[in-house]
Motif scaffolding. Structure first.
Motif, mmCIF file in Angstrom:
data_model
loop_
_atom_site.group_PDB
_atom_site.id
_atom_site.type_symbol
_atom_site.label_atom_id
_atom_site.label_comp_id
_atom_site.label_asym_id
_atom_site.label_seq_id
_atom_site.Cartn_x
_atom_site.Cartn_y
_atom_site.Cartn_z
ATOM 1 N N VAL A 211 53.699 -1.607 72.887
ATOM 2 C CA VAL A 211 53.958 -2.392 71.670
ATOM 3 C C VAL A 211 52.704 -2.477 70.811
ATOM 4 C CG1 VAL A 211 54.557 -4.673 70.783
ATOM 5 C CG2 VAL A 211 55.804 -3.723 72.736
ATOM 6 N N THR A 212 51.567 -2.732 71.460
ATOM 7 C CA THR A 212 50.299 -2.811 70.735
ATOM 8 C C THR A 212 49.957 -1.470 70.097
ATOM 9 O OG1 THR A 212 49.468 -4.522 72.227
ATOM 10 C CG2 THR A 212 47.835 -3.308 70.956
ATOM 11 N N ALA A 213 50.203 -0.375 70.819
ATOM 12 C CA ALA A 213 49.919 0.959 70.295
ATOM 13 C C ALA A 213 50.720 1.217 69.019
ATOM 14 C CB ALA A 213 50.236 2.015 71.346
ATOM 15 N N TYR A 214 51.994 0.852 69.028
ATOM 16 C CA TYR A 214 52.826 1.048 67.844
ATOM 17 C C TYR A 214 52.348 0.161 66.691
ATOM 18 C CZ TYR A 214 56.399 4.150 69.771
ATOM 19 O OH TYR A 214 57.072 5.236 70.276
ATOM 20 N N ALA A 215 51.906 -1.047 67.002
ATOM 21 C CA ALA A 215 51.394 -1.950 65.964
ATOM 22 C C ALA A 215 50.131 -1.360 65.328
ATOM 23 C CB ALA A 215 51.091 -3.319 66.563
ATOM 24 N N TYR A 216 49.231 -0.818 66.149
ATOM 25 C CA TYR A 216 48.023 -0.175 65.635
ATOM 26 C C TYR A 216 48.382 1.026 64.755
ATOM 27 C CZ TYR A 216 44.996 -2.811 68.875
ATOM 28 O OH TYR A 216 44.308 -3.797 69.549
ATOM 29 N N LEU A 217 49.371 1.812 65.206
ATOM 30 C CA LEU A 217 49.785 2.993 64.444
ATOM 31 C C LEU A 217 50.352 2.608 63.084
ATOM 32 C CD1 LEU A 217 51.466 5.276 67.123
ATOM 33 C CD2 LEU A 217 49.578 5.905 65.618
ATOM 34 N N ASP A 218 51.195 1.586 63.074
ATOM 35 C CA ASP A 218 51.784 1.129 61.808
ATOM 36 C C ASP A 218 50.680 0.693 60.844
ATOM 37 O OD1 ASP A 218 54.333 1.637 62.632
ATOM 38 O OD2 ASP A 218 54.754 -0.424 63.274
ATOM 39 N N GLU A 219 49.690 -0.012 61.366
ATOM 40 C CA GLU A 219 48.587 -0.477 60.529
ATOM 41 C C GLU A 219 47.811 0.707 59.949
ATOM 42 O OE1 GLU A 219 44.367 -2.919 61.077
ATOM 43 O OE2 GLU A 219 46.045 -3.343 62.432
ATOM 44 N N ALA A 220 47.504 1.694 60.803
ATOM 45 C CA ALA A 220 46.740 2.856 60.349
ATOM 46 C C ALA A 220 47.529 3.666 59.321
ATOM 47 C CB ALA A 220 46.376 3.733 61.540
ATOM 48 N N ARG A 221 48.825 3.871 59.574
ATOM 49 C CA ARG A 221 49.651 4.641 58.647
ATOM 50 C C ARG A 221 49.813 3.935 57.307
ATOM 51 N NH1 ARG A 221 54.270 6.265 63.135
ATOM 52 N NH2 ARG A 221 53.176 8.058 64.053
ATOM 53 N N ASN A 222 49.975 2.622 57.333
ATOM 54 C CA ASN A 222 50.087 1.858 56.089
ATOM 55 C C ASN A 222 48.802 1.939 55.280
ATOM 56 O OD1 ASN A 222 52.703 1.050 56.673
ATOM 57 N ND2 ASN A 222 52.078 -0.861 57.649
ATOM 58 N N GLN A 223 47.674 1.888 55.983
ATOM 59 C CA GLN A 223 46.391 1.990 55.293
ATOM 60 C C GLN A 223 46.220 3.366 54.647
ATOM 61 O OE1 GLN A 223 42.999 0.873 57.642
ATOM 62 N NE2 GLN A 223 41.526 1.645 56.151
ATOM 63 N N GLU A 224 46.626 4.425 55.367
ATOM 64 C CA GLU A 224 46.545 5.766 54.813
ATOM 65 C C GLU A 224 47.434 5.912 53.585
ATOM 66 O OE1 GLU A 224 47.500 8.568 57.823
ATOM 67 O OE2 GLU A 224 45.596 8.352 58.899
ATOM 68 N N ALA A 225 48.626 5.317 53.640
ATOM 69 C CA ALA A 225 49.557 5.392 52.521
ATOM 70 C C ALA A 225 48.979 4.671 51.294
ATOM 71 C CB ALA A 225 50.898 4.774 52.916
ATOM 72 N N GLU A 226 48.363 3.524 51.508
ATOM 73 C CA GLU A 226 47.747 2.771 50.406
ATOM 74 C C GLU A 226 46.611 3.562 49.795
ATOM 75 O OE1 GLU A 226 46.588 -0.962 52.023
ATOM 76 O OE2 GLU A 226 48.640 -1.697 52.282
ATOM 77 N N GLU A 227 45.798 4.200 50.633
ATOM 78 C CA GLU A 227 44.670 4.992 50.117
ATOM 79 C C GLU A 227 45.163 6.205 49.340
ATOM 80 O OE1 GLU A 227 42.437 5.894 53.593
ATOM 81 O OE2 GLU A 227 41.497 3.907 53.735
ATOM 82 N N ALA A 228 46.285 6.781 49.795
ATOM 83 C CA ALA A 228 46.818 7.966 49.132
ATOM 84 C C ALA A 228 47.376 7.642 47.748
ATOM 85 C CB ALA A 228 47.918 8.585 49.994
ATOM 86 N N THR A 229 47.910 6.417 47.607
ATOM 87 C CA THR A 229 48.488 6.022 46.311
ATOM 88 C C THR A 229 47.456 5.409 45.386
ATOM 89 O OG1 THR A 229 49.135 3.879 47.285
ATOM 90 C CG2 THR A 229 50.774 5.655 47.294
ATOM 91 N N GLY A 230 46.224 5.292 45.899
ATOM 92 C CA GLY A 230 45.137 4.829 45.043
ATOM 93 C C GLY A 230 44.993 3.331 44.984
#
Length: 243
Positions: A224-243
């Protein structure tokens, strides 16, 4: 009067060099696979991977292989670590030549990989040549010792991992990702663990069967923690990609 040759259409040019099935590829390249392995010798593995299924089982991709003793694999055996990353990003040009590979028992390989696509542009197979250079390295080490000259080469990091099954391949990839952090798992911070998960996510490891569970166990965290970390990292990447 000589007949003029018509120029191929753009569509025909796009289809040149493509195949619609792995059987087509085998019909053309099986003699080549045998010829390369025979010419270079028993230290050269040549393997064709079938990646044509909509969701390929990376544990069973080998359609043809010569000198499988190099990596301990056989027909019906697994892909290397590159299989997951290639399927994770089909649009990129993944052809690569002369890069470094590493077997599960620590032998270094010199590798090249060429990928075949169908007329729709989807990758359906990979032809890989893996040459065991460990004997040459030992000979060079012996000569360096006799000549009293220390090698100035800095070992490059492996680009590909091989194992007798997909579990061994995945474990090697996780080990390398952890090693790059530079500290034991029990001393890792939350951000360190997220960095490991992010790297393995980008390499396509999480697409492997029980990938998240295996990584979480190695990192000492829950699924569960691993998936939570992944969601956080992916959301951060998406935010950086959209500027």
């Amino acid at each position: 009067m000589t007949a003029s040759l018509s120029q191929p259409s753009l569509d025909a040019l796009a289809r040149m060099g493509t195949y619609e099935s792995v059987d087509e590829i085998l019909a053309v390249f099986r003699p080549v696979i045998h010829a390369v392995a025979a010419a270079v010798g028993p230290g050269c593995e040549v393997v064709l991977h079938d990646l044509s299924a909509p969701d390929p089982d990376l544990g069973h991709t080998i359609a043809a292989i010569e000198n499988g003793h190099v990596t301990g694999r056989e027909v019906g055996g697994p892909s290397s670590s590159l299989g997951a990353s290639v399927l994770h990003d089909q649009g990129a040009d993944h052809n690569a030549f002369g890069y470094r590979g590493l077997t599960s028992d620590g032998r270094q390989l010199r590798c090249s990989s060429v990928y075949f696509r169908n007329s729709a542009g989807r990758i359906i197979a990979a032809l890989c040549v893996n040459f065991d250079v460990s004997t040459i390295q030992r000979m060079r080490g012996l000569l360096d010792g006799l000549l009293g000259e220390a090698s100035a080469d800095v070992p490059e990091q492996p680009n590909e991992f091989f194992g007798r099954d997909l579990v061994a391949v995945m474990d090697a990839m996780v080990t390398e990702a952890i090693r790059e952090i530079g500290k034991p798992v029990d001393q890792m911070s939350r951000d360190d663990r997220i960095a490991v998960l992010t790297k393995l996510d980008q390499q396509g490891v999480l697409q492997m069967r029980k990938g998240v569970e295996s990584i979480a166990a190695r990192l000492g965290i829950s699924r569960v923690t691993a998936y939570a970390y992944l969601d956080e990292a992916r959301n951060q990447e998406a935010e950086e990609a959209t500027g």
